[in-house]
Write a protein that holds these residues in place. Structure first.
Motif, short mmCIF file in Angstrom:
data_model
loop_
_atom_site.label_atom_id
_atom_site.label_comp_id
_atom_site.label_asym_id
_atom_site.label_seq_id
_atom_site.Cartn_x
_atom_site.Cartn_y
_atom_site.Cartn_z
N ASN A 115 65.76 -12.40 63.47
CA ASN A 115 65.40 -11.77 64.75
C ASN A 115 64.90 -10.35 64.55
N SER A 116 65.46 -9.63 63.59
CA SER A 116 64.97 -8.27 63.29
C SER A 116 63.54 -8.32 62.78
N ALA A 117 63.24 -9.29 61.91
CA ALA A 117 61.87 -9.45 61.42
C ALA A 117 60.94 -9.83 62.57
N PRO B 73 79.46 -18.19 62.03
CA PRO B 73 79.32 -16.76 61.70
C PRO B 73 78.21 -16.49 60.69
N LEU B 74 78.08 -17.33 59.67
CA LEU B 74 77.03 -17.11 58.68
C LEU B 74 75.65 -17.33 59.30
N ALA B 75 75.50 -18.39 60.08
CA ALA B 75 74.22 -18.63 60.75
C ALA B 75 73.87 -17.45 61.66
N GLY B 76 74.89 -16.90 62.31
CA GLY B 76 74.66 -15.74 63.16
C GLY B 76 74.10 -14.56 62.39
N LYS B 77 74.59 -14.35 61.18
CA LYS B 77 74.07 -13.26 60.33
C LYS B 77 72.63 -13.54 59.92
N VAL B 78 72.36 -14.77 59.51
CA VAL B 78 71.00 -15.13 59.09
C VAL B 78 70.03 -14.95 60.24
#
Length: 157
Positions: free
Chosen positions: A21-23, A11-16
């Motif tokens: 990906n947004s950048a 879950p944390l890796a998914g947030k990172v």
């Protein structure tokens, strides 16, 4: 080979990765040519020894129409005649930005000036951001030992 951490289930890796990906999307929406972005990602990934990213970006580039000859020559771009002067300037900036710790004072002024001859301010910003983003992805994958070879173009949307 198994990854030390699974960046696809954490879950944390998914947030990172979501924020990276947004950048990446912001850079993709810039006027920096897509082929240049892929060449930069490939070269930085080669330097950093990131098999996962090298696999991914060579496959994505080929899928987008990049020639096998150019893909084969990215690591030897200085001696290859298949890249434009602008692409060569981007590859040099990518190398210097990736190897920033190897040179006192960071990226040399002449490398920046050469890139600035070929790219406007938005494109230079995108180029710098692309180098930073791919280096972040490389470090995540190399540290976690994410294996390479199974990526399929478009796998992540």
């Amino acid at each position: 080979m198994e990854a030390r951490l699974n960046p696809f289930t954490s879950p944390l890796a998914g947030k990172v990765v979501k924020y990276l990906n947004s950048a990446e999307k912001a850079v993709a929406d810039s006027s920096l040519p897509a082929a240049t972005r892929e060449l930069v990602k490939i070269r930085a990934s080669q330097i950093n020894g990131c098999g996962f990213c090298t696999d991914m970006h060579t496959k994505d580039a080929a899928h987008a129409g990049e020639t096998q000859q150019r893909l084969n020559l990215v690591a030897a771009w200085r001696d290859a005649t298949v890249f434009t002067d602008a692409e060569r300037a981007a590859l040099e900036l990518a190398e210097q930005g990736t190897r920033i710790a190897d040179g006192a004072g960071g990226v040399p002024d002449e490398v920046w000036a050469n890139a600035a001859k070929h790219y406007d301010e938005e494109q230079l910003t995108a180029l710098v951001a692309q180098v930073a983003i791919i280096n972040s992805y490389n470090r995540l994958n190399v540290i976690a030992q994410v294996p390479a070879g199974s990526y399929q173009p478009g796998q992540f949307g």
